[in-house]
Design an enzyme around this catalytic site. Structure first.
Site, short mmCIF file in Angstrom:
data_model
loop_
_atom_site.label_atom_id
_atom_site.label_comp_id
_atom_site.label_asym_id
_atom_site.label_seq_id
_atom_site.Cartn_x
_atom_site.Cartn_y
_atom_site.Cartn_z
N GLU A 41 0.85 -1.19 0.00
CA GLU A 41 0.00 0.00 0.00
C GLU A 41 0.89 1.24 0.00
OE1 GLU A 41 -2.81 0.20 3.29
OE2 GLU A 41 -3.83 1.86 2.31
N TYR A 52 -7.37 -8.70 11.13
CA TYR A 52 -6.11 -8.46 11.85
C TYR A 52 -6.31 -8.88 13.30
CZ TYR A 52 -4.77 -5.62 7.82
OH TYR A 52 -4.46 -5.20 6.56
N GLN A 92 1.14 -6.33 5.54
CA GLN A 92 1.55 -5.97 4.19
C GLN A 92 2.89 -6.65 3.87
OE1 GLN A 92 1.15 -1.71 3.62
NE2 GLN A 92 -0.89 -1.66 4.51
N GLU A 102 -6.71 -9.27 2.94
CA GLU A 102 -5.82 -8.67 3.95
C GLU A 102 -5.92 -9.52 5.21
OE1 GLU A 102 -6.15 -4.48 4.94
OE2 GLU A 102 -6.69 -3.99 2.87
N ASN A 125 -12.20 -0.78 -1.53
CA ASN A 125 -11.60 -1.31 -0.30
C ASN A 125 -12.44 -0.96 0.91
OD1 ASN A 125 -9.17 -2.43 1.23
ND2 ASN A 125 -9.36 -0.38 2.15
N GLU A 126 -12.80 -1.94 1.70
CA GLU A 126 -13.44 -1.76 3.02
C GLU A 126 -14.49 -0.66 3.02
OE1 GLU A 126 -10.41 -1.49 6.10
OE2 GLU A 126 -9.85 -3.58 5.81
N ASN A 149 -6.75 1.43 2.43
CA ASN A 149 -7.42 2.71 2.64
C ASN A 149 -6.94 3.76 1.66
OD1 ASN A 149 -8.65 1.46 4.82
ND2 ASN A 149 -7.27 2.32 6.34
O1 AHR Z 1 -3.25 -2.78 5.96
C1 AHR Z 1 -3.58 -1.63 6.68
C2 AHR Z 1 -5.02 -1.18 6.47
O2 AHR Z 1 -5.88 -2.11 7.05
C3 AHR Z 1 -5.50 -1.12 5.04
O3 AHR Z 1 -5.17 0.08 4.41
C4 AHR Z 1 -6.99 -1.23 5.20
O4 AHR Z 1 -7.61 -1.79 4.09
C5 AHR Z 1 -7.15 -2.05 6.46
O5 AHR Z 1 -8.04 -1.47 7.34
#
Ligand code: AHR
Length: 508
Positions: free
Chosen positions: A28, A245, A359, A293, A173-174, A73
């Site tokens: 990113e 995450y 990432q 992700e 994205n999201e 993001n």
């Molecule tokens: O990977 C960090 C962020 O986590 C990304 O930009 C977003 O898509 C997610 O919330």
């Protein structure tokens, strides 16, 4: 204290082929992911394009098959045209997702050159947060169009006469999240994703188009979001995404080690919702999952010593270039969780076809760099690289008998495992995690049905200090060690797994 677990492997219990694209990552524009991560002209190892050669070498060793780009993001505020053409004319802009200045020195043409050097395929995301169908179509034409149209000819004039042939696209994205520029309701997003995908398919049939699913299972809209989006977009998309995450919260290591229970629930619930829509709409096509992700990420932690100056500048209203952000330093326990999440992704390969460790460099990443200095492997590098290298052939569903412990995520099995079998190569790989925090586990694995006879390699990630890390000052503190306990007798493998450990066995 040692306890035991047993596993039975049946060569007929095939889940799916090992999808190579389960071993993807994510780059990113944010923090030092690109600047002083992938790209640092003037670095002693820099290529003529200014890419760090030491990072490229580590990316190839990591075995990354696919790289999602350019966000995240970031993509929801991005104008892709800013990143093409002569560098001196590219705009510098305020980047709202990470509060930085985007110099646009790197754009799609440079990234495509980097991906070729890394040996990775690109998964490209379009901005559906603040932009629309036409910009997505223009980007598609720019990257994939045959010479003869203005945009494809512009790519050629920018140095790439051959189309990039990018097949896999994220439709935003999201967009379920209020932190996302242009976030929207499921109804609005479903309509936009359907119309964008329909237009992209009209331009180029056969694309793999991924609709945004939920940003995590804790979203209030989880489940309903997927249903509504797919009711709009079912005919036009091939996949729906999951993002997740995990981190150790309030010292609850047991629940952290059980993170894969949430990932499993996420995958199966998303698949069930997609299948509900399939039944409701009387469709025959099945929607796949792109876990595009996933990682360990200590969200909300205070900035580290090296991040603090940049955090202070951002707080003061400055827009620094490539600030140090999200530079999590991973422990052995974090790497064990990463290994167990890979086990879950493999075991769900009937549904999950893409997955990206988020990432790749510096930003919540398996590879770290210092500007002008070295690049090194974080602890999480090891389970990823070994799984990407050893998992070939088909995924088999093992039968696991093990003890359990209570966690905030429910009853957590102490031992978890995934098995891959490559009949043509005459080999198998077994990936194991011991979540037990105090005791070793002696695991017996009945592999009679595979017809193999030897343990060719047994490597374990473990440290008496489960919070040990690799750092700039001590880059090789943590690594894989040979597990000498692994033995093969009469079709049964026996191996001892130390507490909080991850192990990979290769059988031949
Ligand atoms: O990977 C960090 C962020 O986590 C990304 O930009 C977003 O898509 C997610 O919330």
């Amino acid at each position: 204290m040692t306890s035991s677990a047993s596993i039975t492997v049946d060569r007929a219990a095939v889940v799916a082929p090992v999808h190579r694209r389960l071993f993807g990552a994510f780059v990113e524009h944010g923090g030092r992911g690109v600047h002083t991560g992938l790209y640092e002209p003037g670095h002693p190892t820099a290529t003529e394009d200014g890419f760090r050669g030491d990072v490229l070498e580590l990316v190839r060793e990591l075995g990354v098959t696919t790289v999602r780009y350019p966000g995240g993001n970031f993509v929801s505020g991005y104008r892709w045209e800013d990143g093409i053409g002569p560098r001196e004319r590219r705009p510098r802009r305020r980047e709202l997702a990470w509060h930085a200045t985007e110099t646009n020195e790197i754009g799609i043409d440079e990234f495509a050159r980097w991906a070729r050097l890394a040996g990775s395929e690109i998964m490209l995301a379009v901005n559906l947060g603040t932009r629309d169908i036409l910009e997505a179509l223009d980007l598609l034409e720019y990257v994939n169009g045959a010479p003869g149209t203005t945009l494809a000819d512009r790519r050629a004039a920018n140095g790439s006469p051959d189309p990039y042939g990018i097949r896999t696209w994220c439709l935003g994205n999201e967009l379920d999240g209020q932190w996302q520029l242009g976030y929207m309701t499921a109804d609005d997003y479903g309509k936009l994703a359907a119309r964008t995908a329909q237009a992209m398919n009209a331009a180029e049939p056969g694309l793999e188009l991924i609709a945004c699913g939920s940003s995590w299972t804790g979203m209030a809209t989880f489940g309903e979001w997927e249903r509504v989006v797919l009711e709009h977009a079912y005919d036009h998309v091939s996949h729906i995404s999951c993002h997740a995450y995990y981190f150790e919260q309030d010292g609850d290591l047991g629940s952290f080690l059980a993170s894969s229970l949430d990932m499993e629930h996420f995958i199966r619930t998303t698949a069930a919702t997609a299948d509900h829509v399939k039944a409701k709409l009387r469709k025959t096509k099945t929607i796949g999952i792109s876990f595009d992700e996933w990682n360990v990420w200590y969200q909300g932690r205070p900035p580290t010593e090296s991040e603090a100056p940049d955090a202070a500048r951002i707080k003061a209203g400055e827009w620094p270039v490539a600030p140090r952000q999200l530079e999590d330093v991973y422990s052995v326990a974090d790497a064990v969780v990463v290994g167990s999440l890979l086990i879950t992704l493999l075991r769900n390969a009937d549904r999950v076809e893409f997955a990206n460790l988020a990432q790749l460099v510096n930003v919540i990443a398996p590879i770290m760099t210092e500007p002008g200095g070295p690049a090194w492997r974080q602890t999480t590098f090891f389970p990823f690289s070994l799984t990407a290298r050893l998992a070939t052939g088909v995924v088999l569903a093992p039968r696991i008998r093990t003890g359990e412990y209570d966690s905030a995520r429910g009853a957590a099995p102490l031992v978890d495992a995934a098995v891959t079998f490559d009949e043509a190569a005459g080999s198998a790989a077994i990936f194991l995690v011991n979540r037990g925090m105090t005791g070793s586990q002696t695991v017996t694995i009945d592999v009679t049905s595979l017809g193999l006879t030897a343990v060719a390699q047994a490597l374990t990630l473990h440290d008496d200090d489960m919070y040990a890390k690799n750092t700039l000052a001590d880059q090789t503190r943590v690594g894989l060690t040979k597990n000498d306990s692994a033995a093969f007798t009469d079709g049964v493998v026996t191996v001892e797994l130390p507490p909080v450990s991850w192990t990979a066995l290769t059988l031949t």
